[in-house]
Design a protein around this motif. Sequence first.
Motif, PDB file in Angstrom:
ATOM      1  N   LEU A 113     -10.552  10.295  17.544  1.00 14.81           N
ATOM      2  CA  LEU A 113     -11.613  11.232  17.908  1.00 14.81           C
ATOM      3  C   LEU A 113     -11.093  12.673  17.839  1.00 14.81           C
ATOM      4  N   SER A 114      -9.869  12.892  18.322  1.00 13.47           N
ATOM      5  CA  SER A 114      -9.285  14.244  18.308  1.00 13.47           C
ATOM      6  C   SER A 114      -9.032  14.735  16.887  1.00 13.47           C
ATOM      7  N   GLN A 115      -8.933  13.804  15.935  1.00  5.27           N
ATOM      8  CA  GLN A 115      -8.695  14.153  14.539  1.00  5.27           C
ATOM      9  C   GLN A 115     -10.002  14.337  13.749  1.00  5.27           C
ATOM     10  N   GLY A 116     -11.132  14.254  14.458  1.00  4.12           N
ATOM     11  CA  GLY A 116     -12.408  14.529  13.822  1.00  4.12           C
ATOM     12  C   GLY A 116     -13.157  13.327  13.275  1.00  4.12           C
ATOM     13  N   TYR A 117     -12.623  12.130  13.481  1.00 12.08           N
ATOM     14  CA  TYR A 117     -13.333  10.934  13.037  1.00 12.08           C
ATOM     15  C   TYR A 117     -14.416  10.577  14.056  1.00 12.08           C
ATOM     16  N   LYS A 118     -15.491   9.966  13.583  1.00 12.01           N
ATOM     17  CA  LYS A 118     -16.473   9.363  14.481  1.00 12.01           C
ATOM     18  C   LYS A 118     -15.987   7.937  14.712  1.00 12.01           C
ATOM     19  N   VAL A 119     -15.823   7.557  15.966  1.00 11.86           N
ATOM     20  CA  VAL A 119     -15.297   6.232  16.294  1.00 11.86           C
ATOM     21  C   VAL A 119     -16.289   5.501  17.181  1.00 11.86           C
ATOM     22  N   ILE A 120     -16.679   4.310  16.749  1.00 15.27           N
ATOM     23  CA  ILE A 120     -17.607   3.491  17.517  1.00 15.27           C
ATOM     24  C   ILE A 120     -16.825   2.320  18.100  1.00 15.27           C
ATOM     25  N   PRO A 121     -16.713   2.249  19.429  1.00 14.64           N
ATOM     26  CA  PRO A 121     -15.989   1.130  20.031  1.00 14.64           C
ATOM     27  C   PRO A 121     -16.787  -0.168  19.907  1.00 14.64           C
TER      28      PRO A 121
ATOM     29  N   MET B 105       0.863  -1.187   0.000  1.00 12.16           N
ATOM     30  CA  MET B 105       0.000   0.000   0.000  1.00 12.16           C
ATOM     31  C   MET B 105       0.901   1.240   0.000  1.00 12.16           C
ATOM     32  N   GLN B 106       0.690   2.091  -0.979  1.00 14.75           N
ATOM     33  CA  GLN B 106       1.489   3.311  -1.139  1.00 14.75           C
ATOM     34  C   GLN B 106       0.954   4.429  -0.242  1.00 14.75           C
ATOM     35  N   ASP B 107       1.831   5.399   0.054  1.00 14.59           N
ATOM     36  CA  ASP B 107       1.435   6.523   0.904  1.00 14.59           C
ATOM     37  C   ASP B 107       0.201   7.245   0.377  1.00 14.59           C
ATOM     38  N   ASN B 108       0.143   7.454  -0.958  1.00 16.38           N
ATOM     39  CA  ASN B 108      -1.011   8.182  -1.497  1.00 16.38           C
ATOM     40  C   ASN B 108      -2.304   7.383  -1.333  1.00 16.38           C
ATOM     41  N   ASP B 109      -2.212   6.040  -1.350  1.00 12.36           N
ATOM     42  CA  ASP B 109      -3.391   5.197  -1.105  1.00 12.36           C
ATOM     43  C   ASP B 109      -3.861   5.337   0.344  1.00 12.36           C
ATOM     44  N   ILE B 110      -2.904   5.313   1.260  1.00 12.57           N
ATOM     45  CA  ILE B 110      -3.238   5.450   2.685  1.00 12.57           C
ATOM     46  C   ILE B 110      -3.821   6.837   2.951  1.00 12.57           C
ATOM     47  N   ARG B 111      -3.212   7.865   2.354  1.00 13.70           N
ATOM     48  CA  ARG B 111      -3.709   9.231   2.523  1.00 13.70           C
ATOM     49  C   ARG B 111      -5.161   9.327   2.041  1.00 13.70           C
ATOM     50  N   LYS B 112      -5.454   8.760   0.874  1.00 17.57           N
ATOM     51  CA  LYS B 112      -6.806   8.801   0.306  1.00 17.57           C
ATOM     52  C   LYS B 112      -7.805   8.112   1.237  1.00 17.57           C
ATOM     53  N   ILE B 113      -7.415   6.955   1.761  1.00 18.54           N
ATOM     54  CA  ILE B 113      -8.286   6.240   2.707  1.00 18.54           C
ATOM     55  C   ILE B 113      -8.574   7.119   3.918  1.00 18.54           C
ATOM     56  N   LEU B 114      -7.523   7.697   4.506  1.00 18.45           N
ATOM     57  CA  LEU B 114      -7.694   8.497   5.714  1.00 18.45           C
ATOM     58  C   LEU B 114      -8.474   9.788   5.446  1.00 18.45           C
ATOM     59  N   GLU B 115      -8.416  10.300   4.223  1.00 22.60           N
ATOM     60  CA  GLU B 115      -9.210  11.478   3.863  1.00 22.60           C
ATOM     61  C   GLU B 115     -10.680  11.112   3.653  1.00 22.60           C
ATOM     62  N   ASP B 116     -10.934   9.956   3.059  1.00 22.21           N
ATOM     63  CA  ASP B 116     -12.301   9.558   2.715  1.00 22.21           C
ATOM     64  C   ASP B 116     -13.093   9.021   3.897  1.00 22.21           C
ATOM     65  N   VAL B 117     -12.407   8.385   4.836  1.00 18.68           N
ATOM     66  CA  VAL B 117     -13.074   7.755   5.980  1.00 18.68           C
ATOM     67  C   VAL B 117     -13.620   8.824   6.926  1.00 18.68           C
ATOM     68  N   LYS B 118     -14.839   8.624   7.363  1.00 15.27           N
ATOM     69  CA  LYS B 118     -15.466   9.521   8.344  1.00 15.27           C
ATOM     70  C   LYS B 118     -15.832   8.768   9.627  1.00 15.27           C
ATOM     71  N   THR B 119     -16.357   7.544   9.469  1.00 11.94           N
ATOM     72  CA  THR B 119     -16.824   6.755  10.617  1.00 11.94           C
ATOM     73  C   THR B 119     -16.024   5.460  10.700  1.00 11.94           C
ATOM     74  N   ILE B 120     -15.514   5.183  11.907  1.00 11.10           N
ATOM     75  CA  ILE B 120     -14.648   4.021  12.139  1.00 11.10           C
ATOM     76  C   ILE B 120     -15.248   3.154  13.238  1.00 11.10           C
ATOM     77  N   ALA B 121     -15.333   1.848  12.974  1.00 10.63           N
ATOM     78  CA  ALA B 121     -15.668   0.884  14.027  1.00 10.63           C
ATOM     79  C   ALA B 121     -14.341   0.338  14.532  1.00 10.63           C
ATOM     80  N   LEU B 122     -14.060   0.533  15.812  1.00  9.40           N
ATOM     81  CA  LEU B 122     -12.791   0.100  16.390  1.00  9.40           C
ATOM     82  C   LEU B 122     -13.020  -1.215  17.138  1.00  9.40           C
ATOM     83  N   VAL B 123     -12.621  -2.314  16.500  1.00 11.73           N
ATOM     84  CA  VAL B 123     -12.849  -3.658  17.043  1.00 11.73           C
ATOM     85  C   VAL B 123     -11.723  -4.003  18.014  1.00 11.73           C
ATOM     86  N   GLY B 124     -12.115  -4.387  19.229  1.00 12.36           N
ATOM     87  CA  GLY B 124     -11.126  -4.685  20.263  1.00 12.36           C
ATOM     88  C   GLY B 124     -10.873  -3.475  21.144  1.00 12.36           C
ATOM     89  N   ALA B 125     -11.868  -2.586  21.204  1.00 11.28           N
ATOM     90  CA  ALA B 125     -11.755  -1.387  22.037  1.00 11.28           C
ATOM     91  C   ALA B 125     -11.566  -1.796  23.502  1.00 11.28           C
TER      92      ALA B 125
END
Length: 137
Positions: free
Chosen positions: A37-45, A1-21
């Motif tokens: 959360l501090s970076q503005g994502y919605k995170v659901i544990p 996975m290239q940096d630009n791919d990771i950047r695009k994912i992190l820009e596009d993602v808004k809501t994250i389910a965090l498994v193993g919270a």
Amino acid sequence: MQDNDIRKILEDVKTIALVGASDNPGRPSYGVMAYLLSQGYKVIPVSPKLAGQELLGQKAVGSLAELAEPVDMVDVFRNAEAAYGVAQEAIAIKAKVLWLQLGVINEQAAVLAKDGGLKVVMDRCPKIEIPRLGMEK
């Protein structure tokens, strides 16, 4: 996975389910959730142990199947053996990204998720990638 791919994912993602919270501030999943959360994502544990409780102001669910809303990314803080089952669940809920944390390496889970239409990031942490890519807010 290239940096630009990771950047695009992190820009596009808004809501994250965090498994193993975890509600233990000493656990990596706790610190990463607080950071996201501090970076503005919605995170659901997601944790059977914490289901129905609040963690960092967010209501926890017991499993991905219990989510009441769609999520863009499933961030996995489980061991590599559990990753395959989480990948199956991520496909079932129509997530867009399966993100396996540092040390969580499961090629079968990655293939399954990719075949199911998900983007896969493996053996990386968004708390490291966001500042490394100059994306911190």
